[in-house]
Write a protein that holds these residues in place. Structure first.
Motif, PDB file in Angstrom:
ATOM      1  N   SER A 156     -64.130  27.717 -14.166  1.00  0.00           N
ATOM      2  CA  SER A 156     -64.136  26.300 -13.792  1.00  0.00           C
ATOM      3  C   SER A 156     -65.453  25.932 -13.127  1.00  0.00           C
ATOM      4  O   SER A 156     -65.960  24.809 -13.310  1.00  0.00           O
ATOM      5  CB  SER A 156     -62.958  26.000 -12.856  1.00  0.00           C
ATOM      6  N   THR A 157     -66.052  26.865 -12.401  1.00  0.00           N
ATOM      7  CA  THR A 157     -67.351  26.617 -11.780  1.00  0.00           C
ATOM      8  C   THR A 157     -68.434  26.476 -12.834  1.00  0.00           C
ATOM      9  O   THR A 157     -69.320  25.623 -12.725  1.00  0.00           O
ATOM     10  CB  THR A 157     -67.702  27.760 -10.806  1.00  0.00           C
ATOM     11  N   VAL A 158     -68.376  27.305 -13.869  1.00  0.00           N
ATOM     12  CA  VAL A 158     -69.358  27.221 -14.956  1.00  0.00           C
ATOM     13  C   VAL A 158     -69.306  25.855 -15.627  1.00  0.00           C
ATOM     14  O   VAL A 158     -70.344  25.219 -15.879  1.00  0.00           O
ATOM     15  CB  VAL A 158     -69.116  28.346 -15.984  1.00  0.00           C
ATOM     16  N   MET A 208     -86.591  24.716 -13.585  1.00  0.00           N
ATOM     17  CA  MET A 208     -86.266  25.295 -12.283  1.00  0.00           C
ATOM     18  C   MET A 208     -85.485  24.304 -11.419  1.00  0.00           C
ATOM     19  O   MET A 208     -84.615  24.698 -10.644  1.00  0.00           O
ATOM     20  CB  MET A 208     -87.541  25.727 -11.567  1.00  0.00           C
ATOM     21  N   ALA A 209     -85.793  23.020 -11.571  1.00  0.00           N
ATOM     22  CA  ALA A 209     -85.006  22.010 -10.855  1.00  0.00           C
ATOM     23  C   ALA A 209     -83.563  22.021 -11.351  1.00  0.00           C
ATOM     24  O   ALA A 209     -82.618  21.869 -10.567  1.00  0.00           O
ATOM     25  CB  ALA A 209     -85.625  20.626 -11.044  1.00  0.00           C
ATOM     26  N   GLY A 210     -83.375  22.220 -12.651  1.00  0.00           N
ATOM     27  CA  GLY A 210     -82.028  22.318 -13.200  1.00  0.00           C
ATOM     28  C   GLY A 210     -81.292  23.540 -12.680  1.00  0.00           C
ATOM     29  O   GLY A 210     -80.099  23.480 -12.373  1.00  0.00           O
ATOM     30  N   ILE A 211     -81.999  24.663 -12.560  1.00  0.00           N
ATOM     31  CA  ILE A 211     -81.388  25.878 -12.023  1.00  0.00           C
ATOM     32  C   ILE A 211     -80.980  25.660 -10.566  1.00  0.00           C
ATOM     33  O   ILE A 211     -79.895  26.069 -10.134  1.00  0.00           O
ATOM     34  CB  ILE A 211     -82.356  27.065 -12.152  1.00  0.00           C
ATOM     35  N   ASN A 212     -81.861  25.005  -9.812  1.00  0.00           N
ATOM     36  CA  ASN A 212     -81.557  24.706  -8.408  1.00  0.00           C
ATOM     37  C   ASN A 212     -80.289  23.862  -8.290  1.00  0.00           C
ATOM     38  O   ASN A 212     -79.400  24.158  -7.481  1.00  0.00           O
ATOM     39  CB  ASN A 212     -82.744  23.983  -7.775  1.00  0.00           C
ATOM     40  N   GLN A 213     -80.179  22.826  -9.117  1.00  0.00           N
ATOM     41  CA  GLN A 213     -79.008  21.959  -9.063  1.00  0.00           C
ATOM     42  C   GLN A 213     -77.745  22.681  -9.535  1.00  0.00           C
ATOM     43  O   GLN A 213     -76.651  22.445  -9.009  1.00  0.00           O
ATOM     44  CB  GLN A 213     -79.248  20.705  -9.916  1.00  0.00           C
ATOM     45  N   THR A 214     -77.900  23.567 -10.506  1.00  0.00           N
ATOM     46  CA  THR A 214     -76.758  24.353 -10.967  1.00  0.00           C
ATOM     47  C   THR A 214     -76.235  25.250  -9.849  1.00  0.00           C
ATOM     48  O   THR A 214     -75.013  25.372  -9.650  1.00  0.00           O
ATOM     49  CB  THR A 214     -77.164  25.200 -12.190  1.00  0.00           C
ATOM     50  N   ILE A 215     -77.141  25.874  -9.101  1.00  0.00           N
ATOM     51  CA  ILE A 215     -76.722  26.730  -7.980  1.00  0.00           C
ATOM     52  C   ILE A 215     -75.991  25.908  -6.927  1.00  0.00           C
ATOM     53  O   ILE A 215     -74.949  26.321  -6.398  1.00  0.00           O
ATOM     54  CB  ILE A 215     -77.949  27.442  -7.364  1.00  0.00           C
ATOM     55  N   MET A 216     -76.508  24.730  -6.616  1.00  0.00           N
ATOM     56  CA  MET A 216     -75.865  23.891  -5.597  1.00  0.00           C
ATOM     57  C   MET A 216     -74.479  23.421  -6.049  1.00  0.00           C
ATOM     58  O   MET A 216     -73.521  23.399  -5.262  1.00  0.00           O
ATOM     59  CB  MET A 216     -76.751  22.680  -5.297  1.00  0.00           C
ATOM     60  N   MET A 217     -74.357  23.043  -7.318  1.00  0.00           N
ATOM     61  CA  MET A 217     -73.054  22.599  -7.813  1.00  0.00           C
ATOM     62  C   MET A 217     -72.079  23.775  -7.899  1.00  0.00           C
ATOM     63  O   MET A 217     -70.876  23.612  -7.674  1.00  0.00           O
ATOM     64  CB  MET A 217     -73.213  21.915  -9.174  1.00  0.00           C
ATOM     65  N   ALA A 218     -72.592  24.953  -8.217  1.00  0.00           N
ATOM     66  CA  ALA A 218     -71.741  26.140  -8.238  1.00  0.00           C
ATOM     67  C   ALA A 218     -71.205  26.432  -6.842  1.00  0.00           C
ATOM     68  O   ALA A 218     -70.030  26.788  -6.677  1.00  0.00           O
ATOM     69  CB  ALA A 218     -72.512  27.336  -8.782  1.00  0.00           C
TER      70      ALA A 218
END
Length: 292
Positions: A156-158, A208-218
């Motif tokens: 669900s996090t993914v 990298m901005a997308g990766i950062n936002q993915t980590i925060m949403m995760a």
């Protein structure tokens, strides 16, 4: 559910059909995700707290400066002193597992969407749906398909965290200077070489901005995923709500906030553009006088 348009009933039947006819695929998928997450949890918990603290302090100093390095030290001390270090490592393992899966699935999809308008026209509304659907809704089919525990929490996090990396990968590649792409083609680069030697390097800040936002949403989703038994700090947050325990809620919430700040500040520097700081800049020293 409405009788005139029983969407909910159709979805319910679809999920049950998948459960009855998956041919063992769900079991294998769940086993793989569970093994990855459990391995990360055991690995992080096996590393002594001072070692992980020293690593975070070193990365904070390297990427940002000595002040942020001291801030990381203070964050780790507070998390450990309040007794939430083991739960924080479980939460970090869930975040890493969900982020890795999101990147493995999301980055190729973002590249595909950047290179095909038809794919982009399908992906864009799908991502809109994934981001706007209430996060709690994802827990229901995940729990039905995989039971309770880490696996439904990670899946669900993914689903919740993957859209930013897809969007920003696609956007970054599309915004790469067309002259650079044409120059690569002129010099005889194949489409694959143009992608990996021109477009991806040029789009790296956006990726990298997308990766950062993915980590925060995760991070935000794994807390909610405690409702299906994912574990970690989310369990303490959920327990504080159930007991109306303000103290427990504040302490566990503070651990989440401190972890989020460290991850956010460190990961966002990898996509930042600008002049690279020297060790003298990070220590706050004045530039060396060359006598000029």
């Amino acid at each position: 559910m409405s009788d005139s348009l029983p969407l909910g009933e159709w979805v319910d039947r679809g999920v049950k059909f998948v459960i009855d006819n998956d041919g063992g695929t769900l079991e294998r998928m769940g086993s793989g995700i569970g093994t990855l997450t459990e391995g990360l949890e055991l690995g992080l918990q096996a590393i002594p707290m001072p070692v992980i603290t020293a690593l975070l302090v070193a990365i904070g100093f390297w990427r940002i400066g000595w002040k942020f390095g001291l801030f990381c030290l203070a964050c780790c001390y507070v998390i450990d002193a309040t007794g939430f270090w083991p739960q924080t490592m479980v939460t970090l393992a869930l975040i890493i597992a969900a982020t890795v899966i999101s990147l493995v699935l999301g980055m190729p999809l973002g590249i595909w969407a950047a290179r095909s308008d038809r794919v982009a026209s399908i992906v864009r509304p799908t991502l809109d749906f994934m981001q706007t659907m209430p996060a709690f809704v994802y827990l229901i089919p995940a729990a039905m398909l995989f039971g309770l525990g880490r696996v439904p929490g990670v899946l669900s996090t993914v689903i919740f965290a993957m859209p930013p990396v897809v969007r920003l990968t696609s956007l970054g590649i599309r915004q790469v200077n067309k002259e650079q792409v044409e120059a690569g083609i002129t010099f005889g680069c194949t489409p694959t070489q143009v992608l990996f030697k021109v477009q991806i390097p040029g789009a790296m800040p956006s990726i990298m901005a997308g990766i950062n936002q993915t980590i925060m949403m995760a991070l935000s989703m794994v807390i909610i995923a405690s409702m299906v038994g994912a574990g970690g700090l989310g369990n303490d947050v959920l327990a504080s709500i159930q007991r109306l325990d303000i103290g427990l809620g504040f302490e566990s919430g503070l651990a989440v906030v401190l972890l989020a700040i460290m991850l956010d500040r460190i990961t966002e520097t990898f996509g930042a553009q600008g002049k690279r700081q020297t060790w003298r800049d990070k220590l706050g020293l004045k530039p060396k006088d060359n006598g000029s």
